[in-house]
Design an enzyme around this catalytic site. Structure first.
Site, PDB file in Angstrom:
ATOM      1  N   THR A  99      -3.017  12.050 -12.913  1.00  0.00           N
ATOM      2  CA  THR A  99      -2.212  12.523 -14.044  1.00  0.00           C
ATOM      3  C   THR A  99      -2.594  13.928 -14.504  1.00  0.00           C
ATOM      4  O   THR A  99      -2.056  14.409 -15.494  1.00  0.00           O
ATOM      5  CB  THR A  99      -2.318  11.552 -15.231  1.00  0.00           C
ATOM      6  OG1 THR A  99      -3.689  11.222 -15.467  1.00  0.00           O
ATOM      7  CG2 THR A  99      -1.556  10.268 -14.947  1.00  0.00           C
ATOM      8  N   GLY A 100      -3.533  14.577 -13.830  1.00  0.00           N
ATOM      9  CA  GLY A 100      -3.823  15.980 -14.127  1.00  0.00           C
ATOM     10  C   GLY A 100      -5.034  16.226 -14.989  1.00  0.00           C
ATOM     11  O   GLY A 100      -5.140  17.284 -15.626  1.00  0.00           O
ATOM     12  N   GLU A 316      17.506  -7.640   1.029  1.00  0.00           N
ATOM     13  CA  GLU A 316      17.563  -6.366   0.297  1.00  0.00           C
ATOM     14  C   GLU A 316      18.909  -6.183  -0.395  1.00  0.00           C
ATOM     15  O   GLU A 316      18.978  -5.638  -1.504  1.00  0.00           O
ATOM     16  CB  GLU A 316      17.275  -5.195   1.242  1.00  0.00           C
ATOM     17  CG  GLU A 316      15.896  -5.227   1.901  1.00  0.00           C
ATOM     18  CD  GLU A 316      14.760  -5.319   0.911  1.00  0.00           C
ATOM     19  OE1 GLU A 316      14.921  -4.843  -0.232  1.00  0.00           O
ATOM     20  OE2 GLU A 316      13.714  -5.887   1.268  1.00  0.00           O
TER      21      GLU A 316
END
EC number: 3.4.24.-
Length: 489
Positions: A99-100, A316
């Site tokens: 997240t930095g 799917e």
């Protein structure tokens, strides 16, 4: 009894030899400890002045605002002293991986123009007792000498685990104690700020978080849609993009990806473009890159029987159809029957806008989507396969959370229960009954939705068998417009 002859001086020679061997062993151990400690300590004093600034950090607006005060303090500490203000000695950056946190710490140093001393907490500790504490002292001594400065300790939970924990260790505790001593030992005129990062703030020792230590906490969360778009634009600046690239659309379908994941997505897209001999990154490259980051590369070489391939398509298609038909469910963005990792196929969903709050009805629609593949198999074949195992696990976990965490049961409405705490047998049975009722209700909703739109299920299955992957535009062409979504269901 025959006594053994002893040569004169033999026992003395043996004693001296043993003593000499012991001295050599001790000397080697001491030398090794000092050498290792010194070698790693020297790396502690390595310093840099990052050129990263807040403009290089996309998103994280609130976090940057919180840290701007630290930048002001480092630029002009005298101003704070004249006002009698005490700046936090420690700042804890807490949040999920990618997240930095490290980037943000470097940006603070870059904005302030001060030296940046960085180490991972795991680098402090060796097998030798006392080495970690020595490295902490060396690191903080170097930072004080270079004041104003920033000390950055990444993954501080490696040494900051709550003392007395069953997984704690004497050397880790000594290293943590030294960190606490250093934080307490700053002189008021020393402009040194310690920034630490962690993914596990819940296991940190409370002594780290008391006033005067890491008393400012900045929470970093996964980026929202606008922040994802900004992050993608930052990382796309040095990459040639084709005219068909839509970064806003990519941001919409990358819910749950961190900034690091998004950077990796663009890098993967560039590699895919090079692999096919292209000069630009196309939207198809980006879509494939997202799938690779989330689930790994596709397995085209895997041999499947015609029945298995059709079953995957039915499964799917069931997920996608239920998601499309239920107004509160996340919209289907991409469906594929190409296997990735352990998955036979995949249906990618993303909301039209990020959510912070969920209602019982929205959760119920989400449960129905999770069970859509199961319901489609049952509708088409009258039986189900093992391919639904992962969906069933997720559905059961969500239903459990609805009952025990969010108070969304019926007989247990408005009550929450500790997942690891003791409950009575009667309450445990009530929880099981509530969870079972929710799953049954969601499965009935999914089955009813598929039965009412069986022609759309058939169309999706046919398209998947022919094309293998359907993007958002192709899905819209087959399924038509979605029902209007209520503001709060």
């Amino acid at each position: 009894m025959n006594p053994r002859p002893v040569r004169p001086g033999g026992s003395l020679q043996q004693s001296l030899l043993a003593l000499g061997s012991l001295s050599v062993a001790v000397g080697l151990a001491v030398w090794q400890q000092r050498t290792l400690g010194r070698g790693r300590s020297d790396s502690v004093t390595a310093v840099e002045r990052p050129e990263t600034t807040f403009s290089d950090v996309a998103g994280l607006i609130e976090a940057k605002e919180e840290l701007a005060e630290i930048v002001t303090f480092l630029r002009d500490p005298e101003r704070f002293r004249r006002m009698g203000a005490r700046m936090p000695r420690g700042v804890l950056l807490a949040g999920p991986p990618g997240t930095g946190k490290t980037l943000l710490a470097r940006a603070v140093a870059g904005e302030a123009g001060v030296p940046f001393f960085a180490m991972s907490a795991s680098q402090f500790v060796e097998v030798y007792v006392g080495v970690g504490a020595k490295r902490v002292r060396d690191l903080f001594a170097a930072a004080r000498k270079a004041s104003p400065a920033i000390v950055f300790i990444d993954e501080i939970d490696a040494i900051g685990r709550r003392r007395g924990d069953s997984q704690s260790h004497q050397e880790y505790e000594q290293t943590l104690n030294q960190v606490l001593v250093e934080l307490d030992g700053f002189h008021p005129r020393q402009a040194v700020v310690v920034i630490a990062a962690t993914n596990r703030s819940d296991i940190l020792d409370p002594a780290l978080l008391r006033p005067g230590r890491f008393d400012r906490r900045v929470e970093l969360s996964l980026p929202d849609r606008a922040e994802r778009a900004a992050i993608l634009r930052v990382h796309a600046q040095d990459k040639p993009l084709a005219p068909d690239v839509d970064l806003d659309a990519l941001a919409a379908r990358t819910v749950g990806l961190s900034g690091a994941d998004l950077e990796n997505t663009l890098n993967e897209a560039a590699l895919l473009a090079l692999r096919r001999g292209g000069d630009e990154i196309t939207q198809a490259d980006l879509e494939e890159a997202v799938d690779r980051v989330i689930a790994g590369p596709s397995r085209r070489s895997r041999a499947l029987s015609a029945r298995e391939r059709e079953t995957i398509a039915v499964h799917e298609a069931g997920h996608a159809l239920v998601a499309h038909q239920l107004a509160s469910a996340d919209a289907p963005r991409r469906v594929t029957i190409l296997g990735r990792g352990q998955m036979g196929g995949a249906t990618v969903l993303a909301p039209d806008e990020d959510r912070r709050l969920w209602t019982r009805g929205q959760f119920l629609d989400r449960l129905a989507v999770l069970l859509g593949g199961y319901a489609a198999e049952e509708y088409r074949y009258g039986e189900v396969t093992t391919g639904s195992s992962g969906d069933l696990s997720q559905a059961s976990a969500l239903a459990q959370a609805m009952v025990t965490t969010y108070g969304m049961g019926k007989s247990l409405r408005g009550r929450a229960f500790d997942a690891n705490g003791p409950v009575s047998d009667e309450t445990s049975r009530a929880i099981d009954e509530e969870v079972s009722a929710l799953v049954s209700e969601a499965l009935e909703l999914a089955s009813r939705t598929i039965a009412n739109a069986a022609h759309l299920l058939d169309a999706l299955v046919a398209a998947l068998l022919a094309e293998e992957t359907l993007d958002e535009a192709r899905l819209a062409a087959i399924l038509g417009p979605r029902p209007a979504r209520p503001a709060m269901n």
